[in-house]
Design a protein around this motif. Structure first.
Motif, PDB file in Angstrom:
ATOM      1  N   LEU A 120      -3.207   3.724  -0.599  1.00 40.47           N
ATOM      2  CA  LEU A 120      -4.213   2.660  -0.644  1.00 40.47           C
ATOM      3  C   LEU A 120      -3.739   1.420   0.102  1.00 40.47           C
ATOM      4  O   LEU A 120      -4.507   0.798   0.848  1.00 40.47           O
ATOM      5  N   THR A 121      -2.482   1.056  -0.082  1.00 40.31           N
ATOM      6  CA  THR A 121      -1.925  -0.099   0.637  1.00 40.31           C
ATOM      7  C   THR A 121      -1.951   0.145   2.143  1.00 40.31           C
ATOM      8  O   THR A 121      -2.302  -0.749   2.926  1.00 40.31           O
ATOM      9  N   MET A 122      -1.581   1.342   2.553  1.00 40.23           N
ATOM     10  CA  MET A 122      -1.611   1.676   3.975  1.00 40.23           C
ATOM     11  C   MET A 122      -3.028   1.555   4.522  1.00 40.23           C
ATOM     12  O   MET A 122      -3.253   0.987   5.607  1.00 40.23           O
ATOM     13  N   THR A 123      -3.995   2.072   3.767  1.00 43.31           N
ATOM     14  CA  THR A 123      -5.391   2.011   4.205  1.00 43.31           C
ATOM     15  C   THR A 123      -5.867   0.568   4.337  1.00 43.31           C
ATOM     16  O   THR A 123      -6.479   0.187   5.347  1.00 43.31           O
ATOM     17  N   ARG A 124      -5.581  -0.231   3.331  1.00 41.97           N
ATOM     18  CA  ARG A 124      -6.000  -1.639   3.377  1.00 41.97           C
ATOM     19  C   ARG A 124      -5.357  -2.372   4.556  1.00 41.97           C
ATOM     20  O   ARG A 124      -6.007  -3.202   5.220  1.00 41.97           O
ATOM     21  N   THR A 125      -4.102  -2.078   4.834  1.00 43.57           N
ATOM     22  CA  THR A 125      -3.404  -2.755   5.918  1.00 43.57           C
ATOM     23  C   THR A 125      -3.931  -2.300   7.277  1.00 43.57           C
ATOM     24  O   THR A 125      -4.071  -3.112   8.200  1.00 43.57           O
ATOM     25  N   VAL A 126      -4.225  -1.028   7.404  1.00 46.10           N
ATOM     26  CA  VAL A 126      -4.824  -0.508   8.639  1.00 46.10           C
ATOM     27  C   VAL A 126      -6.170  -1.180   8.892  1.00 46.10           C
ATOM     28  O   VAL A 126      -6.467  -1.616  10.020  1.00 46.10           O
ATOM     29  N   LEU A 127      -6.985  -1.300   7.868  1.00 44.28           N
ATOM     30  CA  LEU A 127      -8.296  -1.923   8.021  1.00 44.28           C
ATOM     31  C   LEU A 127      -8.165  -3.403   8.376  1.00 44.28           C
ATOM     32  O   LEU A 127      -8.951  -3.938   9.176  1.00 44.28           O
ATOM     33  N   LEU A 128      -7.163  -4.071   7.810  1.00 38.54           N
ATOM     34  CA  LEU A 128      -6.924  -5.482   8.126  1.00 38.54           C
ATOM     35  C   LEU A 128      -6.494  -5.634   9.585  1.00 38.54           C
ATOM     36  O   LEU A 128      -6.961  -6.535  10.296  1.00 38.54           O
TER      37      LEU A 128
END
Length: 257
Positions: free
Chosen positions: A51-59
Motif C-alpha cells: 500500500l505504501t509503495m502504491t501511494r508513493t507511486v501515485l504521488l
C-alpha cells in the motif's frame, strides 16, 4: 581566489521515499515530492509495503517525478543499514525481486521504474566490493538493461563505469548534500561523528559547491572532485524539508542565471 572554470552542471535532485511501513510513518513524502526530480522508492526489504509503495507511486506520478527502485538487503529491523553475508546469486535474485515488485505496481498505474538505486548497506557494499556491484548489475541487465544504476560519484568514476559496461548498463553518478565525505571519496560512516550534516547552511553550501565547481570538501578539509549527475537530499523531518526547498530555489536561480 581564482574563479572556477568548470561549467555549471544541472543536477537532478533525488530523495528516498515510500519508507513507511503499515501504521508506522517515515518521511514527509507529500511535502518533498514536488521539490525533487527523482523518487527512490523502497521495495519492501528495508521498509515499505504494497500500500505504501502504491501511494508513493501515485504521488510521484502526480508530480511527474521519475520513479526509481530502491532495493536493499532483507533487513526491516535494521532499516537496511547492516551488511549481510549473501552470495552474488542471492543478491541478484533479491534485487530482481524488488525491482519487479515496484515495477508491477507502476505498470498497474500506467507508469514505470526508470532507474535503480540500492539502499543503505547494499549501496555502500556495492561501492567497495566489485562482486556485489556485478551481482546488482546482473540483476538489472537481466531484468531491463535500459534501467541505469545510481552509484556514488567518486574521484574515479571511470573504474565503476568500466564494470557497468560489461553488462551494458548505464550509470547515474550521485553526490550528497547532507553527508560528510572521507578523503577517499566515500561517505563518512554514520557511526562516525559529523557523518550527517544538520546545519541548513552547510547543506546548502555543499549543494552549491557540487553544482558550480563539481567538488566537495572532505571531513578532513581535502577538496575532492566529483562529477555527479544527481544530488541526494533527504526529507524525513521539517528541517530537512526546509533545506530541500532552499536547495531547489538556489539551484533554480543558478540554472536561470
Amino acid at each position: 581566489m581564482k574563479q572556477s572554470q568548470i561549467p555549471i552542471k544541472k543536477l537532478l535532485l533525488n530523495c528516498d521515499m515510500g519508507e513507511s511501513l503499515g501504521p508506522w510513518s517515515m518521511g514527509m513524502d507529500e511535502q518533498v515530492m514536488p521539490l525533487v526530480d527523482m523518487a527512490n522508492i523502497a521495495c519492501g526489504f528495508h521498509a515499505s509495503d504494497p500500500l505504501t509503495m502504491t501511494r508513493t507511486v501515485l504521488l510521484a506520478k502526480q508530480f511527474g517525478t521519475q520513479i526509481g527502485a530502491h532495493p536493499s538487503y532483507p533487513d526491516l529491523i535494521g532499516f537496511g543499514r547492516r551488511s549481510m553475508q549473501c552470495t552474488p546469486l542471492e543478491i541478484t535474485a533479491m534485487v530482481q525481486y524488488q525491482i519487479g515488485a515496484l515495477d508491477g505496481i507502476c505498470r498497474a498505474h500506467d507508469t514505470g521504474v526508470t532507474y535503480v538505486k540500492p539502499h543503505g548497506a547494499l549501496y555502500n557494499d556495492m561501492m567497495q566490493d566489485h562482486d556485489i556491484l556485478r551481482a546488482i548489475l546482473e540483476a538489472i541487465a537481466s531484468y531491463d538493461n535500459k534501467l541505469p544504476l545510481m552509484v556514488l560519484a567518486s574521484t574515479d568514476n571511470h573504474k565503476t563505469a568500466s564494470i557497468a559496461a560489461e553488462f551494458g548498463v548505464n550509470l547515474l553518478f550521485e553526490a550528497y548534500a547532507d553527508r560528510a565525505y572521507e578523503n577517499n571519496g566515500l561517505l563518512r560512516p554514520r557511526t562516525q561523528q559529523g557523518a550527517v550534516f544538520h546545519s541548513e547552511q552547510q547543506i546548502l553550501e555543499q549543494a552549491l559547491l557540487l553544482a558550480t565547481e563539481g567538488s566537495v570538501i572532505s571531513h578532513d578539509g581535502q577538496r575532492l572532485t566529483l562529477d555527479a549527475d544527481t544530488l541526494c537530499v533527504h526529507g524525513d523531518n521539517a528541517e530537512s524539508v526546509k533545506a530541500v526547498q532552499h536547495i531547489r530555489n538556489a539551484l533554480n536561480k543558478l540554472y536561470q542565471s
